[in-house]
Design an enzyme around this catalytic site. Structure first.
Site, PDB file in Angstrom:
ATOM      1  N   GLY A  53      -2.855  -3.152  -3.815  1.00  0.00           N
ATOM      2  CA  GLY A  53      -3.287  -2.387  -4.977  1.00  0.00           C
ATOM      3  C   GLY A  53      -3.993  -3.287  -5.975  1.00  0.00           C
ATOM      4  O   GLY A  53      -3.868  -3.108  -7.184  1.00  0.00           O
ATOM      5  N   ASP A 113      -6.739  -2.222  -1.335  1.00  0.00           N
ATOM      6  CA  ASP A 113      -6.616  -1.036  -2.189  1.00  0.00           C
ATOM      7  C   ASP A 113      -7.285   0.145  -1.492  1.00  0.00           C
ATOM      8  O   ASP A 113      -7.883   0.005  -0.417  1.00  0.00           O
ATOM      9  CB  ASP A 113      -7.247  -1.279  -3.557  1.00  0.00           C
ATOM     10  CG  ASP A 113      -6.526  -0.526  -4.681  1.00  0.00           C
ATOM     11  OD1 ASP A 113      -6.171   0.650  -4.460  1.00  0.00           O
ATOM     12  OD2 ASP A 113      -6.324  -1.108  -5.763  1.00  0.00           O
ATOM     13  N   PHE A 160      -1.478   2.035   1.696  1.00  0.00           N
ATOM     14  CA  PHE A 160      -0.214   1.306   1.863  1.00  0.00           C
ATOM     15  C   PHE A 160       0.952   2.194   2.302  1.00  0.00           C
ATOM     16  O   PHE A 160       2.068   1.712   2.486  1.00  0.00           O
ATOM     17  CB  PHE A 160       0.154   0.465   0.644  1.00  0.00           C
ATOM     18  CG  PHE A 160       0.174   1.163  -0.692  1.00  0.00           C
ATOM     19  CD1 PHE A 160       0.699   2.424  -0.855  1.00  0.00           C
ATOM     20  CD2 PHE A 160      -0.330   0.509  -1.813  1.00  0.00           C
ATOM     21  CE1 PHE A 160       0.745   3.037  -2.083  1.00  0.00           C
ATOM     22  CE2 PHE A 160      -0.303   1.115  -3.063  1.00  0.00           C
ATOM     23  CZ  PHE A 160       0.238   2.386  -3.200  1.00  0.00           C
ATOM     24  N   LYS A 220       1.091  -5.945  -8.615  1.00  0.00           N
ATOM     25  CA  LYS A 220       1.151  -5.921 -10.072  1.00  0.00           C
ATOM     26  C   LYS A 220       1.023  -4.488 -10.569  1.00  0.00           C
ATOM     27  O   LYS A 220      -0.002  -3.834 -10.390  1.00  0.00           O
ATOM     28  CB  LYS A 220       0.034  -6.788 -10.680  1.00  0.00           C
ATOM     29  CG  LYS A 220       0.069  -6.856 -12.211  1.00  0.00           C
ATOM     30  CD  LYS A 220      -1.077  -7.679 -12.742  1.00  0.00           C
ATOM     31  CE  LYS A 220      -2.418  -7.038 -12.457  1.00  0.00           C
ATOM     32  NZ  LYS A 220      -2.583  -5.720 -13.132  1.00  0.00           N
ATOM     33  N   HIS A 241       5.586   1.032 -10.190  1.00  0.00           N
ATOM     34  CA  HIS A 241       5.902   1.914 -11.323  1.00  0.00           C
ATOM     35  C   HIS A 241       5.030   3.174 -11.310  1.00  0.00           C
ATOM     36  O   HIS A 241       5.266   4.089 -12.084  1.00  0.00           O
ATOM     37  CB  HIS A 241       5.778   1.157 -12.646  1.00  0.00           C
ATOM     38  CG  HIS A 241       4.381   0.996 -13.166  1.00  0.00           C
ATOM     39  ND1 HIS A 241       4.120   0.790 -14.506  1.00  0.00           N
ATOM     40  CD2 HIS A 241       3.165   1.000 -12.539  1.00  0.00           C
ATOM     41  CE1 HIS A 241       2.803   0.690 -14.683  1.00  0.00           C
ATOM     42  NE2 HIS A 241       2.217   0.808 -13.512  1.00  0.00           N
TER      43      HIS A 241
END
Length: 355
Positions: A198, A222, A248, A261, A265
């Site tokens: 990502g 990504d 992914f 990173k 979340h």
């Protein structure tokens, strides 16, 4: 019967009343009226007012003529942001406004311009109109209000918003890079291949390749819509760096080190587990994952930044920020173990490995 002249005992002193009143009024001016701030800032962004003041002070007439607004409305707009310290007004020449170091950050060449545009964007604002419903139901349908089922589908329909998203991620990464690369608790020299899952534009992995010549191959991984962004100038270029599109949830490149990173979340816990298990399938023996994520610590206290990002994740992608115990629980579900927390990374960093 109590006499009418009896003075009641105040539960707090007048000084405390003033303090509480000021705090309450501050909430009115920030939280309660936040939607007004957002719409006002949206006007500043759309009309490029920060740029207009970049080359020197301007009278209200000069600004009004450039943006095509009547002078009275223009004056009230700029005056509003003088109160918020975005601009200043010449006290000896009322009606003449000047830039500040802060307004320069939101000019077309300023680093925070993408964030100012994205977070006040009409599309972004519309997604947050349903926030009360999200709290009432525990589930967000914000993206359906703009015609998609999931946040990431917005990029195909709204390329301008996609570019703002990519530029915003670059701002976040640039802010974190110096802290990550100067950390005494992380050493990437031991790895042959490092994959940034990502990684968006590849800025972080690109900087790591600059600092660690021992890394033989860096991969920025990504979605295709991100890797092949309409703005290719954002893509980091390095002879040892490859930009690889993929998903992914399906597979990732093989490696002995992965960095992520602010990725997990973005996803509910069940999806985080799926992502980690997908990575697990490609991990070489003794491989590590470096997670750069917020770690909420109730004992330390809640920061405005952490709680803001948490609500942002809740509304946009039905995800959340987590405490260390919640992270450990997630790792356990994916058959991973927490090796350690890197304390000198301000954004939060955890190194995990397979059990």
């Amino acid at each position: 019967m109590e006499s009418e002249s009896t003075t009641p005992t105040l539960p707090i002193t007048p000084k405390e009343i003033t303090t509480d009143w000021d705090k309450a009024m501050n909430l009115i001016m920030t939280c309660v009226s936040g939607h007004i701030h957002s719409r006002m800032f949206n006007i500043v962004m759309k009309l490029n007012i920060c740029d207009i003041l970049e080359d020197g002070p301007k009278s209200i007439k000069q600004v009004a003529d450039v943006i095509g607004m009547d002078e009275n409305s223009c004056f009230r707009l700029l005056r509003y942001f003088v109160a918020h310290e975005l601009f200043t007004e010449d006290k000896s020449n009322i009606g003449t406004f000047e830039k500040t170091t802060i307004s320069s950050m939101f000019s077309s060449k300023g680093k925070l311009r993408p964030m100012g545009e994205r977070y006040t964007h009409d599309l972004h604002y519309k997604m947050f109109e349903s926030l009360p419903d999200t709290f009432a139901t525990g589930h967000s349908n914000a993206t359906k209000s703009v015609g998609v089922n999931h946040f990431w589908e917005l990029f195909d329909l709204h390329p301008q918003y996609k570019d703002l998203f990519n530029q915003t991620m670059k701002v976040y990464t640039e802010a974190a890079i110096s802290n990550i690369t100067q950390s005494k608790g992380i050493d990437f020299s031991q790895y042959d291949t490092v994959v940034d899952i990502g990684g968006n534009h590849g800025l972080l992995i690109g900087n790591l390749l600059e600092i660690y010549p021992t890394i033989k191959h860096g991969i920025n991984f990504d979605l295709d819509v991100v890797i092949n962004s309409s703005d290719q100038t954002l893509r980091y270029s390095h002879p040892r760096l490859s930009h690889v599109p993929g998903d992914f949830f399906k597979s990732v490149p093989e490696s002995d080190c992965y960095i992520m990173k602010f990725i997990l979340h973005d996803w509910p816990t069940q999806d985080c587990v799926k992502i980690l298990k997908t990575i697990s399938n490609s991990m070489k023996p003794n491989a590590k994952i470096h997670l750069f994520e917020i770690i909420i610590d109730p004992r330390r206290g809640y920061s405005k930044y952490e709680t803001y990002i948490d609500i942002l994740m809740f509304q946009m992608v039905n995800a959340k920020e987590r405490t260390l115990d919640e992270w450990k629980e997630l790792f356990e579900m994916a058959d991973f173990k927490l090796e350690r927390v890197v304390d000198d990374i301000k954004t939060g960093c955890m190194i995990i490995s397979k059990k």
